[in-house]
Design an enzyme around this catalytic site. Sequence first.
Site, PDB file in Angstrom:
ATOM      1  CG  ASN A  10     -14.074 -18.122   5.053  1.00 46.97           C
ATOM      2  OD1 ASN A  10     -13.158 -18.900   4.739  1.00 46.97           O
ATOM      3  ND2 ASN A  10     -13.947 -16.806   5.018  1.00 46.97           N
ATOM      4  CE  LYS A  12     -12.582 -15.969   8.212  1.00 50.39           C
ATOM      5  NZ  LYS A  12     -12.641 -14.751   8.997  1.00 50.39           N
ATOM      6  CG  HIS A  96     -13.324 -12.955   3.258  1.00 48.72           C
ATOM      7  ND1 HIS A  96     -12.479 -12.409   4.201  1.00 48.72           N
ATOM      8  CD2 HIS A  96     -14.332 -13.540   3.939  1.00 48.72           C
ATOM      9  CE1 HIS A  96     -12.967 -12.678   5.407  1.00 48.72           C
ATOM     10  NE2 HIS A  96     -14.082 -13.364   5.282  1.00 48.72           N
ATOM     11  CD  GLU A  98     -10.197 -12.930   7.078  1.00 49.90           C
ATOM     12  OE1 GLU A  98     -10.052 -14.033   6.525  1.00 49.90           O
ATOM     13  OE2 GLU A  98     -10.861 -12.768   8.128  1.00 49.90           O
ATOM     14  CD  GLU A 168     -18.070 -12.296   5.783  1.00 44.34           C
ATOM     15  OE1 GLU A 168     -18.370 -13.186   6.574  1.00 44.34           O
ATOM     16  OE2 GLU A 168     -16.996 -12.251   5.181  1.00 44.34           O
ATOM     17  N   GLY A 174     -14.261 -11.993  13.343  1.00 44.13           N
ATOM     18  CA  GLY A 174     -13.270 -12.541  14.260  1.00 44.13           C
ATOM     19  C   GLY A 174     -13.097 -11.742  15.536  1.00 44.13           C
ATOM     20  CB  SER A 214     -18.739 -12.359  15.669  1.00 39.35           C
ATOM     21  OG  SER A 214     -17.391 -11.915  15.624  1.00 39.35           O
TER      22      SER A 214
HETATM   23  P1  13P Z   1     -15.988 -14.998  12.032  1.00 37.22           P
HETATM   24  O1  13P Z   1     -17.279 -15.787  12.010  1.00 37.22           O
HETATM   25  O2  13P Z   1     -14.848 -15.777  12.627  1.00 37.22           O
HETATM   26  O3  13P Z   1     -16.171 -13.642  12.618  1.00 37.22           O
HETATM   27  O4  13P Z   1     -15.572 -14.785  10.496  1.00 37.22           O
HETATM   28  C1  13P Z   1     -16.495 -14.276   9.618  1.00 37.22           C
HETATM   29  C2  13P Z   1     -15.972 -14.394   8.244  1.00 37.22           C
HETATM   30  O5  13P Z   1     -15.010 -13.732   7.876  1.00 37.22           O
HETATM   31  C3  13P Z   1     -16.615 -15.335   7.332  1.00 37.22           C
HETATM   32  O6  13P Z   1     -16.207 -15.137   6.024  1.00 37.22           O
END
Ligand code: 13P
Length: 250
Positions: A10, A12, A96, A98, A168, A174, A214
């Site tokens: 991902n 982003k 997701h 976010e 997740e 993150g 992460s």
């Molecule tokens: P990170 O791997 O940066 O923690 O992000 C995870 C994520 O949101 C994948 O969709």
Amino acid sequence: MSRKALIAANWKMFKTPAEARAFVEAFLPLVAGHERDEIALFPSPVLLPTVVEAVKGSKVAAGAQNIHFAEEGAFTGETSVGQLKAVGGTHTLIGHSERRQYFGETDEIVNKKLHTALKHGVVPIVCIGEVLAEREAGKTAEVLKTQVTGAFAGITAEAAGPIVIAYEPVWAIGTGKTATPEIAIDAHKIIRAEVARLLGVEVAAAMRILYGGSVKPDNCTSLIGQEEIDGALVGGASLKPDSFAAIVKY
Ligand code: 13P
């Protein structure tokens, strides 16, 4: 039952088309001949045609980070499933954290998007997970069950085959704070049991549940190596070809 792992990137809101192309050019040789797992990249929609073109001839798939539930219409800034397919995308993330946190996506919206993806033959990766306050209040199981039930409303066992779930935990995204394998396994079992309750044990046993939050080259083996964890959804560590390739080869 053996489930083929899916390792997903991902990206982003990162990368330009040139950077996306450079990634794929560097990444493909690193995973050439890798058959054990499925690999999928999820770039921003403006990068999708570039990524689709760049992965052509490989087994790496490309998908969207989000779709709208409507087939088309006056929805400024959104991408339809038809548009995704027309440029060669085969997968989509749905819900997701976010999207839930910053764009108001609810379980109801996630459910509508899931129906749309399935109807059009796009592989949906439904993202769920608790926030830290929910975990600390002992509400993780309840939150995960509610999210699965909400997402799966009206989905039949016959239609559910392509669905992938990504667990997740929001507190791990993150933050560099990865869930321990025990925490992830525990959550995956809760999720699988809920899928079994809704759609039957066979559908649940075949459904892939990925872990995200992460995931890095140095912790991926202890997570993805677990029987209950069917792959990873990777954010930060998927932006560099060598670190994402290391995760693919966990
Ligand atoms: P990170 O791997 O940066 O923690 O992000 C995870 C994520 O949101 C994948 O969709």
